[in-house]
Design an enzyme around this catalytic site. Structure first.
Site, PDB file in Angstrom:
ATOM      1  N   PRO A  83       0.816  -1.226   0.000  1.00 32.40           N
ATOM      2  CA  PRO A  83       0.000   0.000   0.000  1.00 32.40           C
ATOM      3  C   PRO A  83       0.845   1.271   0.000  1.00 32.40           C
ATOM      4  CG  PRO A  83      -0.757  -1.535   1.684  1.00 32.40           C
ATOM      5  CD  PRO A  83       0.557  -2.058   1.192  1.00 32.40           C
ATOM      6  N   GLU A 110       2.631  -7.500   7.998  1.00 32.69           N
ATOM      7  CA  GLU A 110       2.790  -6.034   7.965  1.00 32.69           C
ATOM      8  C   GLU A 110       3.765  -5.622   6.879  1.00 32.69           C
ATOM      9  OE1 GLU A 110       0.067  -6.401  10.214  1.00 32.69           O
ATOM     10  OE2 GLU A 110       0.671  -4.345   9.828  1.00 32.69           O
ATOM     11  N   ARG A 148      -1.191  -9.396 -20.615  1.00 29.23           N
ATOM     12  CA  ARG A 148      -2.087  -9.224 -21.775  1.00 29.23           C
ATOM     13  C   ARG A 148      -1.522  -8.233 -22.788  1.00 29.23           C
ATOM     14  NH1 ARG A 148      -5.449  -4.939 -21.832  1.00 29.23           N
ATOM     15  NH2 ARG A 148      -7.157  -5.844 -23.037  1.00 29.23           N
ATOM     16  N   ASP A 162      -8.744  -0.698 -25.772  1.00 29.64           N
ATOM     17  CA  ASP A 162      -8.732  -0.771 -24.311  1.00 29.64           C
ATOM     18  C   ASP A 162      -9.086   0.578 -23.711  1.00 29.64           C
ATOM     19  OD1 ASP A 162      -8.232  -3.161 -23.315  1.00 29.64           O
ATOM     20  OD2 ASP A 162      -6.111  -2.882 -22.932  1.00 29.64           O
TER      21      ASP A 162
END
Ligand SMILES: NC(=O)c1ccc(NCc2cccc(O)c2)nc1
Length: 239
Positions: A83, A110, A148, A162
């Protein structure tokens, strides 16, 4: 291209590697996905991959030794999903898809010991502002998005439309039947008039982007046609 993923939970990737588009691409050897089980590099009796944090506090931290050992067995740019990373997006995916080999560390608990980050990680990457039980799903998402883009994995033309490839959100899609429960497919799509269909799709992309992600239009060069269509959209919306 080769994507290595270091994880404590290799089984989480079996479906990802066996099914659908990624599964077929691996069968065709268009790319390689190598899942590295960090647990195999825990040489102590209890195969301990994590330990309590120095300085106290809740949670566990992934130990440095198994990660350093596992990283010795792989090459390429090292990415750590956390994060605390920079935000992953299509632009970063396109950059990473140019690499011959990349390695993604799926963190747990963590996180991983900072000495691994400082000396081995090239890029910390986040898939969004939320916390998951582990970095495996972010690693899978990133590998999917990057894979992809490897030539041959998907048909080229679908890549070009896309969302985010042309900087706009995708237009609405329809397939048979032409009418379902009284809901009809837009006439233009049944007309076979390719120019009109192309214009309708561009206008729908612009309308969606203008209504849902106006931020994507900031700083995006608009062609003459796009400017005209956007003016039409604003008139129709009464904005
Ligand atoms: N937003 C993300 O990309 C993301 C990535 C990982 C994760 N969980 C494992 C983890 C790893 C490191 C630190 C930490 O606090 C949690 N959760 C969300």
């Amino acid at each position: 291209m080769k994507i290595n993923i270091l994880t404590l939970f290799p089984e989480m990737f079996s479906g990802f590697k066996s099914e659908s588009i990624i599964g077929k691409a691996l069968e065709k050897n268009l790319l390689e996905i190598n899942i590295v089980n960090i647990r195999e590099f825990c040489y102590d009796k209890h195969k301990q991959a994590d330990d309590m944090p120095f300085g106290g506090g809740a949670g566990m931290v992934m130990k440095p030794e198994p990660l350093f050992r596992a990283l010795e067995t792989v090459k390429g740019k090292v990415i750590y999903t956390t994060p605390q990373g920079v935000r992953f997006n299509q632009k970063l995916a396109i950059e990473l898809a140019q690499e011959e080999e990349i390695t993604i560390i799926a963190g747990h608990y963590e996180g991983i010991d900072e000495r691994v980050v400082e000396s081995k990680v090239d890029l910390e990457v986040s898939i969004g502002d939320f916390v998951l039980t582990g970095g495996e799903l972010p690693a899978m998402m990133m590998a999917d998005c990057i894979a992809r883009l490897v030539p041959g994995v998907i048909k080229k033309e679908s890549y070009e439309n896309d969302s985010f490839f042309n900087g706009l959100l995708d237009y609405p899609h329809y397939t048979r039947p032409a009418e379902y429960e009284g809901m009809k497919v837009p006439e233009v799509l049944l007309s076979g008039h390719h120019k009109n269909i192309e214009t309708w799709r561009l206008k729908e992309s612009l309308k969606r982007t203008y209504l849902r992600r106006r931020d994507l239009l900031v700083g995006r060069e608009l062609s003459k046609e796009e400017k005209k269509l956007l003016a039409e959209i604003k008139r129709e919306l009464g904005k």
